[in-house]
Design an enzyme around this catalytic site. Structure first.
Site, PDB file in Angstrom:
ATOM      1  N   GLY A 134       0.862  -1.373   0.132  1.00 39.89           N
ATOM      2  CA  GLY A 134       0.119   0.076  -0.025  1.00 39.89           C
ATOM      3  C   GLY A 134       0.815   1.159  -0.120  1.00 39.89           C
ATOM      4  CB  ILE A 190       8.164 -13.943  -6.504  1.00 39.12           C
ATOM      5  CG1 ILE A 190       8.731 -15.120  -6.380  1.00 39.12           C
ATOM      6  CG2 ILE A 190       6.957 -14.013  -6.416  1.00 39.12           C
ATOM      7  CD1 ILE A 190       8.684 -15.812  -5.067  1.00 39.12           C
ATOM      8  CG  ASP A 191       3.905 -13.400  -9.243  1.00 42.23           C
ATOM      9  OD1 ASP A 191       4.288 -14.471  -8.882  1.00 42.23           O
ATOM     10  OD2 ASP A 191       2.707 -12.811  -9.247  1.00 42.23           O
ATOM     11  CD  GLU A 200      -0.771 -16.146  -6.042  1.00 44.82           C
ATOM     12  OE1 GLU A 200      -1.409 -15.806  -5.284  1.00 44.82           O
ATOM     13  OE2 GLU A 200       0.542 -15.697  -6.348  1.00 44.82           O
ATOM     14  CE1 TYR A 226       2.511 -15.596   2.192  1.00 45.34           C
ATOM     15  CE2 TYR A 226       0.963 -17.534   2.231  1.00 45.34           C
ATOM     16  CZ  TYR A 226       1.271 -16.158   2.372  1.00 45.34           C
ATOM     17  OH  TYR A 226       0.004 -15.334   1.820  1.00 45.34           O
ATOM     18  CB  ILE A 227       8.605 -22.740   1.741  1.00 48.10           C
ATOM     19  CG1 ILE A 227       7.689 -23.167   3.252  1.00 48.10           C
ATOM     20  CG2 ILE A 227       9.677 -23.130   1.616  1.00 48.10           C
ATOM     21  CD1 ILE A 227       7.519 -24.461   3.067  1.00 48.10           C
ATOM     22  NE  ARG A 238       5.754 -14.002   0.856  1.00 46.35           N
ATOM     23  CZ  ARG A 238       4.828 -13.115   0.960  1.00 46.35           C
ATOM     24  NH1 ARG A 238       4.206 -12.564   0.085  1.00 46.35           N
ATOM     25  NH2 ARG A 238       4.466 -12.628   2.250  1.00 46.35           N
TER      26      ARG A 238
END
Length: 435
Positions: free
Chosen positions: A152, A206-207, A306, A357-358, A360
């Protein structure tokens, strides 16, 4: 071409402290000139078009150290901010920027901005962290971000007020699409005030969905870390009669991680990405294809990004996160439930794995570590030369500076007619579509 022109704070007036060369063939790296430009579109069609029309091709400014710099190193204050989700390599970039400023140019005052753009809002009370080579020398060994992050934006005027109040001369913003748009807005406000503050973006997502550039840092580590997870998912699937493993990987709007991980660990039978539409039901649907796979091999590995399959949900999600991204509904759980329902009369074992989450929060691998350091160094050289509102990046395998406004116009996506996606289809054996 004007669309790739890099903005400047003014005429560089100081000699660079770097002892580089201006002579070819002396075995010393040469300074880069603003006239050193690289053609953007390398296709033969574009070449013939330029010959026919007489127009100059679109070119990008080559990254690297300039002979003359804009800022007086002894009296320069720099700041670094990291925003958005975690990604492998953030700490490598922080370290690279600090080391480059300190050892290349002698900049002694470098401030870390805690918790993203919140740190530029005094009302949040985060303050600054002073960064020195000794403080950051080991942070590359760890994932996450040494400075902390947040999603944000904050009020642009307030953030620029903070930069001016603390006499900050340059701001390095490490982040993805939202972060880059934010720092470009900061740069626009700085320009309105006629202030001399450079703002630089270092593209982190990351994408791998930043447009125009070859690759964003952290992406390669992401599918590298995902590969052994897919191997283990395959072991789970083959360990049961009609075993199905579903692995959900990150990829909100672009499926590069899912596709690349499947290529890196070719035990995957189905890859679902946001760029594709597909049906679940019907003779040509995904579930029928899964049926055929289980009849033939008695196991299957499914990798889903995702953001894939959002068209399958009856109720669309209108919820957005703090960065303004639509929160997607959980396609992984949805697939697990629909597959279980479809095969309810058959013997089937489903294992669902979500390692997002592992992945990233992992530290950067060797390849990404090299990339992060080089991006950081080029960002430092550009900022010291007085360039602003640009990203340090690699295009056509060359390090260049690209205006932030150009890379944030749209998200990069997999070309479903391109060779990369065709390679995925060849690896998995899945059809071109399930429609």
């Amino acid at each position: 071409m004007s669309e790739f022109r890099i903005a400047s704070l003014g005429q560089p007036q100081y000699k660079s402290p770097l002892k580089l060369s201006t002579v070819k063939g002396d075995n010393i790296f040469d300074f880069i000139y603003d006239s050193d430009r690289l053609v953007f579109d390398l296709s033969i069609d574009q070449y013939h078009h330029c010959l026919k029309t007489g127009k100059e091709p679109s070119c990008l400014e080559k990254a690297g150290p300039r002979q003359n710099i804009f800022f007086d190193s002894k009296h320069t204050t720099a700041a670094i901010v990291t925003c958005g989700g975690l990604c492998p390599g953030i700490n490598n970039v922080i370290r690279g920027v600090v080391m480059g400023l300190h050892y290349f140019y002698g900049v002694k005052k470098i401030l870390g901005v805690p918790y993203g753009y919140e740190g530029l809002n005094p009302d949040k009370g985060h303050g600054f962290v002073e960064l020195t080579p000794d403080k950051v020398k080991d942070i590359h060994q760890f994932g996450g971000t040494f400075l902390g992050s947040s999603r944000g934006g904050q009020d642009v005027s307030v953030m620029v007020d903070t930069l001016e109040a603390n006499q900050i001369d340059m701001l390095f913003a490490i982040g993805g699409d939202g972060t880059l748009k934010g720092v470009d807005a900061i740069g626009e406000e700085i320009q309105k005030r006629n202030a001399k503050i450079s703002v630089v973006g270092i593209p982190k997502t990351i994408d791998n969905d930043i447009d125009l550039i070859d690759e964003s840092f952290g992406f390669e580590t992401a599918f590298d870390v995902a590969s052994p997870i897919l191997r283990d998912a395959h072991n789970e699937a083959t360990g049961a009669f009609n075993g199905v493993s579903i692995v959900k990987l990150m990829g909100r709007d672009s499926g590069f991680i899912a596709a690349s991980a499947a290529l890196a660990m070719p035990v995957v039978n189905f890859v679902l990405v946001p760029e594709m539409d597909f049906d679940l039901e019907g003779e040509k649907g995904f579930l029928k294809a899964l049926e055929q796979r289980l009849k033939q091999k008695r196991h299957a590995v499914i990798v889903v990004a995702e953001g894939a399959g959002q068209h399958l949900f009856q109720k669309k999600s209108g919820v957005k996160d703090a960065s303004g991204n639509v929160k997607h509904q959980d396609i992984g759980i949805f697939l697990k439930e629909r597959i279980a329902e479809h095969f309810k009369d058959a013997s089937i074992t489903i294992k669902y794995i979500d390692p997002s989450y592992i992945i990233r929060s992992a530290p950067a691998n060797s390849s990404d570590s090299v990339y992060c350091s080089r991006l950081a160094y080029h960002a430092v050289h550009g900022a010291m030369a007085g360039k602003t509102r640009f990203v340090s990046s690699k295009v056509n395998n060359k390090f260049v500076y690209v205006p932030i406004a150009e890379v944030t116009k749209k998200r990069k996506k997999i070309d479903m007619e391109g060779e990369f996606w065709f390679s995925v289809l060849q690896s998995t054996g899945q059809p071109f579509s399930w429609r």
